[in-house]
Design an enzyme around this catalytic site. Sequence first.
Site, PDB file in Angstrom:
ATOM      1  N   LYS A 152       0.909  -1.353   0.106  1.00 48.36           N
ATOM      2  CA  LYS A 152       0.087  -0.068  -0.079  1.00 48.36           C
ATOM      3  C   LYS A 152       0.862   1.233   0.015  1.00 48.36           C
ATOM      4  O   LYS A 152       0.686   2.232  -0.901  1.00 48.36           O
ATOM      5  CB  LYS A 152      -0.887   0.150   1.268  1.00 48.36           C
ATOM      6  CG  LYS A 152      -2.048  -0.709   1.310  1.00 48.36           C
ATOM      7  CD  LYS A 152      -3.146  -0.334   2.620  1.00 48.36           C
ATOM      8  CE  LYS A 152      -2.183  -0.273   4.013  1.00 48.36           C
ATOM      9  NZ  LYS A 152      -1.854  -1.613   4.399  1.00 48.36           N
TER      10      LYS A 152
ATOM     11  N   ARG B  22      11.144  -6.345   5.655  1.00 50.63           N
ATOM     12  CA  ARG B  22      11.166  -5.055   5.890  1.00 50.63           C
ATOM     13  C   ARG B  22      11.735  -4.798   7.523  1.00 50.63           C
ATOM     14  O   ARG B  22      12.299  -3.842   7.699  1.00 50.63           O
ATOM     15  CB  ARG B  22       9.705  -4.551   6.059  1.00 50.63           C
ATOM     16  CG  ARG B  22       9.694  -3.022   6.289  1.00 50.63           C
ATOM     17  CD  ARG B  22       8.024  -2.647   5.795  1.00 50.63           C
ATOM     18  NE  ARG B  22       7.390  -2.751   6.800  1.00 50.63           N
ATOM     19  CZ  ARG B  22       5.991  -2.656   6.737  1.00 50.63           C
ATOM     20  NH1 ARG B  22       5.379  -2.147   5.486  1.00 50.63           N
ATOM     21  NH2 ARG B  22       4.856  -2.855   7.721  1.00 50.63           N
TER      22      ARG B  22
ATOM     23  N   ARG C  89      11.523  -1.399  11.585  1.00 51.51           N
ATOM     24  CA  ARG C  89       9.892  -1.061  12.422  1.00 51.51           C
ATOM     25  C   ARG C  89       9.634  -1.879  13.599  1.00 51.51           C
ATOM     26  O   ARG C  89       9.949  -2.973  13.474  1.00 51.51           O
ATOM     27  CB  ARG C  89       8.961  -1.107  11.549  1.00 51.51           C
ATOM     28  CG  ARG C  89       8.426   0.350  10.735  1.00 51.51           C
ATOM     29  CD  ARG C  89       7.264   0.043   9.722  1.00 51.51           C
ATOM     30  NE  ARG C  89       6.295  -0.227  10.449  1.00 51.51           N
ATOM     31  CZ  ARG C  89       5.050  -0.189   9.777  1.00 51.51           C
ATOM     32  NH1 ARG C  89       4.936   0.253   8.371  1.00 51.51           N
ATOM     33  NH2 ARG C  89       3.890  -0.648  10.411  1.00 51.51           N
TER      34      ARG C  89
ATOM     35  N   ARG D 104      -1.251  -8.134  13.580  1.00 44.68           N
ATOM     36  CA  ARG D 104      -1.989  -7.176  12.992  1.00 44.68           C
ATOM     37  C   ARG D 104      -2.430  -7.783  11.683  1.00 44.68           C
ATOM     38  O   ARG D 104      -3.408  -7.247  10.990  1.00 44.68           O
ATOM     39  CB  ARG D 104      -0.588  -6.430  12.149  1.00 44.68           C
ATOM     40  CG  ARG D 104       0.030  -5.423  13.296  1.00 44.68           C
ATOM     41  CD  ARG D 104       1.430  -5.044  12.821  1.00 44.68           C
ATOM     42  NE  ARG D 104       1.486  -4.207  11.529  1.00 44.68           N
ATOM     43  CZ  ARG D 104       2.655  -4.126  10.749  1.00 44.68           C
ATOM     44  NH1 ARG D 104       3.801  -5.142  11.405  1.00 44.68           N
ATOM     45  NH2 ARG D 104       2.697  -3.947   9.905  1.00 44.68           N
TER      46      ARG D 104
HETATM   47  P1  AMP Z   1       0.389   1.156   9.193  1.00 45.77           P
HETATM   48  O1  AMP Z   1       1.968   1.976   8.925  1.00 45.77           O
HETATM   49  O2  AMP Z   1      -0.496   1.524   8.133  1.00 45.77           O
HETATM   50  O3  AMP Z   1       0.649  -0.325   9.188  1.00 45.77           O
HETATM   51  O4  AMP Z   1       0.202   1.516  10.590  1.00 45.77           O
HETATM   52  C1  AMP Z   1       1.078   1.128  11.733  1.00 45.77           C
HETATM   53  C2  AMP Z   1       0.067   0.937  13.009  1.00 45.77           C
HETATM   54  O5  AMP Z   1      -0.571   2.313  13.295  1.00 45.77           O
HETATM   55  C3  AMP Z   1      -1.064   0.406  12.873  1.00 45.77           C
HETATM   56  O6  AMP Z   1      -0.542  -1.154  13.140  1.00 45.77           O
HETATM   57  C4  AMP Z   1      -1.996   0.633  14.091  1.00 45.77           C
HETATM   58  O7  AMP Z   1      -1.597   0.489  15.253  1.00 45.77           O
HETATM   59  C5  AMP Z   1      -1.784   2.087  13.765  1.00 45.77           C
HETATM   60  N1  AMP Z   1      -2.645   2.693  12.695  1.00 45.77           N
HETATM   61  C6  AMP Z   1      -2.480   3.371  11.383  1.00 45.77           C
HETATM   62  N2  AMP Z   1      -3.601   3.768  10.734  1.00 45.77           N
HETATM   63  C7  AMP Z   1      -4.533   3.391  11.721  1.00 45.77           C
HETATM   64  C8  AMP Z   1      -5.814   3.561  11.539  1.00 45.77           C
HETATM   65  N3  AMP Z   1      -6.563   4.067  10.493  1.00 45.77           N
HETATM   66  N4  AMP Z   1      -6.910   3.036  12.824  1.00 45.77           N
HETATM   67  C9  AMP Z   1      -6.169   2.632  13.854  1.00 45.77           C
HETATM   68  N5  AMP Z   1      -4.911   2.667  13.873  1.00 45.77           N
HETATM   69  C10 AMP Z   1      -4.031   2.782  12.813  1.00 45.77           C
END
Ligand code: AMP
Length: 186
Positions: free
Chosen positions: A13, A127, A133, A144
């Site tokens: 994404k 990654r 990360r 996740r």
């Molecule tokens: P990502 O980089 O999109 O994988 O997001 C990393 C982490 O940020 C996720 O595992 C959530 O803990 C939090 N997070 C990101 N976007 C959201 C969202 N729209 N709603 C809730 N938590 C989010």
Amino acid sequence: MNLIMLGPPGSGKGTQAVRLAKELNVTHLSTGDVLREAVKQGTELGKKAEGFMSRGELVPDDLIIGLIEAKVEGKELTKGFILDGFPRTVPQADSLDEMLTKHSMSISKAILLDVGDETIITRLKKRAEIEGRADDTEDVIRRRLEVYREQTQPIVQFYKSKSVLAKVQGEDTPDNVFTAVRNAAK
Ligand code: AMP
């Protein structure tokens, strides 16, 4: 052009959203990036979000919706946008719809990157080695994925029922996926 990139963690994404935003000259907004920056800066939002993120859980809807609302109200998304990592729950998708309608905007397409679990786990482990990360450890990755299935997958149906869903095969080279994503955005 107002787009949403949907897909499980590790589906590509972020990579695709950044590239498409550049090509279409629209704003790229990743809630994950905003949250990681908030954690790094030690802001109130960061302090509230940190625990959820490190466990692989979603940050509570009200915090995330507030963050997006500020961007919509602040007219930061008026030239078009690609949302990456938002919405992630049905209440988030409902709130986004309400906010956009209020500003006479709507979603043009929700692009779903389709990638199998094995590929996801392989990619996220890689990654973890490269980016380090905090939430790319095997246990947190599994959580996740569960959270994605339980809380985020239902919004695929939400956008399907609005006739804006476009599914793209995400198990290919980044260039080939990009070609498919660009076509799906039209
Ligand atoms: P990502 O980089 O999109 O994988 O997001 C990393 C982490 O940020 C996720 O595992 C959530 O803990 C939090 N997070 C990101 N976007 C959201 C969202 N729209 N709603 C809730 N938590 C989010």
